[in-house]
Design a protein around this motif. Structure first.
Motif, mmCIF file in Angstrom:
data_model
loop_
_atom_site.group_PDB
_atom_site.id
_atom_site.type_symbol
_atom_site.label_atom_id
_atom_site.label_comp_id
_atom_site.label_asym_id
_atom_site.label_seq_id
_atom_site.Cartn_x
_atom_site.Cartn_y
_atom_site.Cartn_z
ATOM 1 N N TYR A 142 0.861 -1.195 0.000
ATOM 2 C CA TYR A 142 0.000 0.000 0.000
ATOM 3 C C TYR A 142 0.886 1.229 0.000
ATOM 4 O O TYR A 142 2.064 1.184 0.353
ATOM 5 C CB TYR A 142 -0.910 0.011 1.229
ATOM 6 C CG TYR A 142 -1.745 -1.227 1.339
ATOM 7 C CD1 TYR A 142 -2.072 -1.750 2.582
ATOM 8 C CD2 TYR A 142 -2.182 -1.874 0.198
ATOM 9 C CE1 TYR A 142 -2.823 -2.903 2.676
ATOM 10 C CE2 TYR A 142 -2.932 -3.022 0.290
ATOM 11 C CZ TYR A 142 -3.253 -3.538 1.534
ATOM 12 O OH TYR A 142 -3.986 -4.671 1.642
ATOM 13 N N ALA A 143 0.249 2.286 -0.402
ATOM 14 C CA ALA A 143 0.985 3.555 -0.426
ATOM 15 C C ALA A 143 1.460 3.904 0.983
ATOM 16 O O ALA A 143 0.758 3.661 1.969
ATOM 17 C CB ALA A 143 0.081 4.651 -0.943
ATOM 18 N N ARG A 202 -3.740 2.618 -3.390
ATOM 19 C CA ARG A 202 -2.378 2.838 -3.864
ATOM 20 C C ARG A 202 -2.399 3.804 -5.049
ATOM 21 O O ARG A 202 -3.375 3.889 -5.789
ATOM 22 C CB ARG A 202 -1.708 1.522 -4.249
ATOM 23 C CG ARG A 202 -2.406 0.770 -5.349
ATOM 24 C CD ARG A 202 -1.804 -0.621 -5.501
ATOM 25 N NE ARG A 202 -2.447 -1.351 -6.589
ATOM 26 C CZ ARG A 202 -2.244 -2.621 -6.818
ATOM 27 N NH1 ARG A 202 -1.464 -3.356 -6.020
ATOM 28 N NH2 ARG A 202 -2.841 -3.218 -7.818
ATOM 29 N N ARG A 256 3.047 1.715 -9.971
ATOM 30 C CA ARG A 256 2.169 1.656 -8.799
ATOM 31 C C ARG A 256 2.986 2.051 -7.583
ATOM 32 O O ARG A 256 4.199 1.835 -7.543
ATOM 33 C CB ARG A 256 1.636 0.249 -8.597
ATOM 34 C CG ARG A 256 0.563 -0.146 -9.586
ATOM 35 C CD ARG A 256 -0.242 -1.315 -9.043
ATOM 36 N NE ARG A 256 -1.381 -1.583 -9.894
ATOM 37 C CZ ARG A 256 -1.360 -2.447 -10.893
ATOM 38 N NH1 ARG A 256 -0.266 -3.132 -11.150
ATOM 39 N NH2 ARG A 256 -2.430 -2.630 -11.624
ATOM 40 N N GLY A 257 2.303 2.570 -6.588
ATOM 41 C CA GLY A 257 2.976 2.869 -5.338
ATOM 42 C C GLY A 257 3.442 4.311 -5.262
ATOM 43 O O GLY A 257 3.311 5.080 -6.211
#
Lengths: 318, 510
Positions: free
Chosen positions: B128-129, B208, B257-258
């Motif tokens: 997850y972020a 995210r 992503r992220g």
């Protein structure tokens, strides 16, 4: 153009080309025995060994160098036949009826020089008429003087009798009569007349030319239904003996009747054609299946020939 | 009987194997069944630009891993004189370029091909972020609380809360709270995304950050579109910062992503990254081959496609021969057509493929009939067979040269293709035909000649059939099915069509 239904042909018990190849030839004709019939020189030697009658062999020519001596081998002043040992379908057979000085006369009256004869032999040796173009041997045979009985029935050529022999039993027979269209050759697809012969009696059943029924010989006009073959049981015996000699279960035996010497084995064929069914107006299958049922009950060729003589007269029913 | 069953089992086994491999190639490897099918391949090129500062440069770019239904191929990094490595950092893949003492304007390229591939599942990135906090005044925190509360109340779950929050930020007449946040923090789509992510994280929403590219042909110098994914109802759902929830449609490719930065650059200045997108429409087979490349599918390592192009073309023709053979088997066994020489028609058909049908047939007729005339003269010369065939062969070559020259003068270009005729076969055909002529007459020559020609034309039609050409080449295992079929036909003991005609008179008479 009219087509028959397959069911109708099956009802008549007609043997087709595919069924012949798969169910009869490849099952009953062992490949290793094929050379015995595909090579006429070997057939000749085999016939001699078994003491059967065949046209006399004057000699054979195997190498091109021997061709120049060909006249020494041939009898003076008489007719003769030159054929390729591995020819098929009557290809490459040269018939010389008589000689006139330096000329050789074909049955059609056409004259051939010594050169022409030698060229023909040379062609045979180089494989022109043999299957796959393999080198071949030329056989020089005595000319058959066919029985006077057939004089009116044939045009120029020698009529012969084709008997289909299945597992040693003669199953069907026809006489092949040459015509002007067939150029003196007894070959059905070249226009010879095929006359179906009753196995029981040796008498004509019906006749065809080019797959169409005919009543009279197209050249001599003789009524074909009057044809009756002498020495019939001798012919069937010779046919049946060919099976013992070659071990080929599905065999076409070609027999000629010589004026002096009677029935003679002319040629054997491991892939006999199907036209005999048309000449006989009936299919082969019913008889072949019948033989399959009784094949083990007969011991020798007399018993087999007797079975055919008594059972294969007229039209065979199921 | 047992041999008959063996034949059945054997031939059906062959056909089964062939169809099985074909089904595998179609369903799993994505090979098309027909040649016309097209597929898009998206080439995405990332262009990293920066200026060197005479220091050691280190550039790190976040790389995509593909997404469900979209796979990545032909990855390449072109970067003259730079050391390039791919590295895993915190579970993310990054491309890293390094070089000492860089000066001046520099450009690095990284490019990939993206192919839609229903069966592709990427390695899942579950991280997850990371939480990021904003230093904010109490007024702004208050405003944020209002917005969050509002969104929370107007929603049933995480996904709808995210949707409702995006909706709130995109209203024409903003509420006071939103107006305030916008003015203070939001200067770009990315700012909006980061703010919404931050607010949602406060509400313990699993989400995210995502950087995506819209797949539009010809887009140049675009940046990643900031988006986010919210985990709800067991799956990640994608949100556009203006439109709200979007389908993870096939027009979006997720590059990153992220929370990690897209581009890290050390020892350089003015670094930037832009993307260009090009669509190429390829035949589906070539797309399948791109996928199969890179040794991913070892199965294809043994396919014909690994051969050099030239040999591939040879094989294209070779693989059609069994199809022609099947046609001949059918014509001879089921129909009963007579041909002179078993497979002569196939060779003739292959010549027709080079010359086109009509010119080919005309040339064949001209060569054979001229050859027959010459051969009839040769037969008077009393030659040995080998010499005579060779003479015919030379005549055939001569006729072919004559035709080519004459036709060229007349402006018929096709005639030059005459060289593709199998000369030796033609010489033998002429020899055989002339023998048949002498022995069996003209009618037999015409029967066999037209039979051969007919068989050759049928073989030509089958061998030039587009589907057959495509299948034999794309699915060489299809030939196993042909083999099985031929074996099966080899046991056909029924009547031939020609026999239905030949024996028809017997039916009438009896």
């Amino acid at each position: 153009m009219k087509l028959a239904f397959p069911s109708e042909l099956r009802r008549l018990g007609l043997l087709g080309m595919n069924a012949r190849n798969i169910n009869y030839i490849s099952r009953y004709n062992d490949r290793s025995f094929f050379p015995l019939v595909d090579n006429k020189l070997k057939t000749k030697q085999l016939i001699k060994k078994h003491g059967l009658q065949a046209p006399e062999l004057y000699g054979y020519i195997q190498y091109q160098g021997e061709i120049k001596n060909i006249l020494d081998v041939l009898p003076k002043g008489k007719g003769f036949v030159i054929k390729p040992a591995r020819g098929s379908g009557g290809k490459g057979i040269l018939v010389i009826n008589s000689r006139e000085g330096d000329c050789f006369i074909k049955p059609s009256g056409e004259k051939l020089t010594e050169q022409g004869i030698k060229r023909h032999v040379s062609n045979i040796l180089s494989g022109l008429y043999s299957l796959g173009g393999k080198d071949d041997i030329a056989l020089l045979e005595r000319l058959i003087t066919f029985d006077k009985v057939f004089e009116k029935f044939s045009f120029e050529g020698v009529p012969d009798i084709r008997v289909i022999v299945y597992r040693g039993y003669p199953v069907m027979a026809m006489m092949r009569l040459s015509t002007s269209e067939s150029d003196g050759k007894a070959n059905l697809h070249q226009g010879a007349v095929g006359v179906g012969i009753d196995i029981a009696t040796g008498k004509a059943i019906s006749a065809v030319q080019f797959n169409r029924p005919v009543e009279q010989h197209p050249d001599t006009g003789v009524n074909l239904s009057t044809l009756e073959i002498p020495h019939w049981s001798k012919i069937l015996d010779l046919a049946s003996a060919s099976y013992d000699m070659t071990n080929l279960g599905y065999l076409g035996v070609d027999i000629v009747l010589d004026e002096e010497k009677g029935a003679m084995l002319l040629e054997l064929n491991a892939r006999p054609g199907l036209a005999i069914q048309i000449a006989n107006e009936q299919g082969l299958l019913k008889r072949l299946k019948w033989i399959d049922k009784v094949a083990d009950t007969h011991q020798n060729r007399d018993e087999r020939t007797n079975f055919s003589l008594t059972h294969f007269g007229g039209v065979t029913e199921d | 009987m047992t041999s008959r069953y063996q034949i059945y089992i054997f031939s059906f086994l062959l056909m089964g194997i062939a169809l099985g491999i074909m089904a595998y190639k179609i369903n799993i490897l994505g090979f098309p069944l027909f040649s016309g099918e097209k597929k898009s391949v998206w080439n995405i090129e990332a262009k990293v630009t920066f200026k060197g500062t005479k220091e050691n440069a280190f550039i790190s770019l976040a790389l995509p891993v593909g997404q469900r239904g979209m796979s990545i191929h032909n990855e390449s990094a072109s970067s003259p004189n730079y050391g390039y490595t791919k590295a895993q950092r915190d579970g993310y893949t990054r491309g890293e370029w390094a070089k000492r003492k860089v000066s001046g304007k520099q450009t690095l390229y990284y490019s990939i091909d993206v192919i839609r591939d229903e069966s592709y599942v990427p390695p899942e990135q579950e991280e997850y972020a990371k939480k990021s906090s904003i230093e904010a005044s109490s007024a702004i925190i208050q405003a944020a609380d209002v917005i969050m509360q509002d969104a929370y109340e107007h929603s049933a779950d995480d996904a709808s809360m995210a949707a409702s929050m995006i909706f709130a930020f995109n209203q024409e007449d903003d509420s006071q709270a939103i107006e305030m946040l916008k003015r203070k923090y939001i200067h770009s789509e990315k700012d909006l995304r980061d703010l919404i992510v931050m607010l949602l994280e406060e509400k313990k929403v699993n989400l995210r950050r995502v950087g995506a590219l819209e797949l539009i042909d010809g887009h140049k110098n675009v940046s990643l579109k900031p988006m986010m994914e919210v985990y709800d109802k067991g799956k990640w759902q994608l949100f556009d910062m203006y439109k709200g929830k979007v389908d993870k449609s096939d027009r979006l490719f997720i590059w990153q992503r992220g929370a990690a930065s897209l581009l890290d650059a050390e020892g350089v200045k003015d670094s930037d990254v832009h993307f260009s997108i090009t669509e190429s429409v390829l035949s589906a087979r070539n797309v399948a081959l791109i996928k199969g490349d890179e040794g991913q599918i070892s199965f294809l390592d043994f396919s014909l496609f690994i051969l050099p192009n030239e040999s591939q073309n040879t094989f294209k023709r070779l693989l059609l021969i069994p199809i022609g053979a099947l046609a001949i088997v059918l014509l001879r066994v089921l129909i009963g057509i007579k041909t002179s020489g078993t497979f002569m028609p196939i060779l003739l058909a292959m010549a027709f493929m080079q010359t086109e049908l009509v010119p080919g047939v005309v040339m064949f007729l001209v060569i054979v009939s001229t050859g027959l005339i010459v051969r009839s003269y040769l037969s008077h010369l009393n030659l040995l067979l080998v010499a005579r065939i060779s003479a015919v062969l030379i005549i055939v070559v001569g006729i072919m040269a004559m035709i080519a020259i004459l036709a060229y003068k007349m402006g018929i270009q096709d005639a030059v293709n005459i060289t593709f005729f199998p000369m030796i076969i033609l010489a033998w055909t002429i020899e055989r035909m002339s023998i048949i002529w002498e022995e069996d007459g003209v009618s037999e020559v015409l029967t066999q000649g037209s039979g051969s020609l007919f068989a050759a034309i049928i073989a030509y039609v089958v061998m030039t059939n587009e589907i057959m050409q495509f299948w034999t080449y794309t699915f060489p295992e299809f030939l196993l099915a042909v083999l099985g079929l031929i074996i099966l036909i080899g046991r056909y003991s029924g009547y031939r069509l020609s026999e239905l005609y030949r024996f028809a008179s017997m039916v009438k008479r009896s």
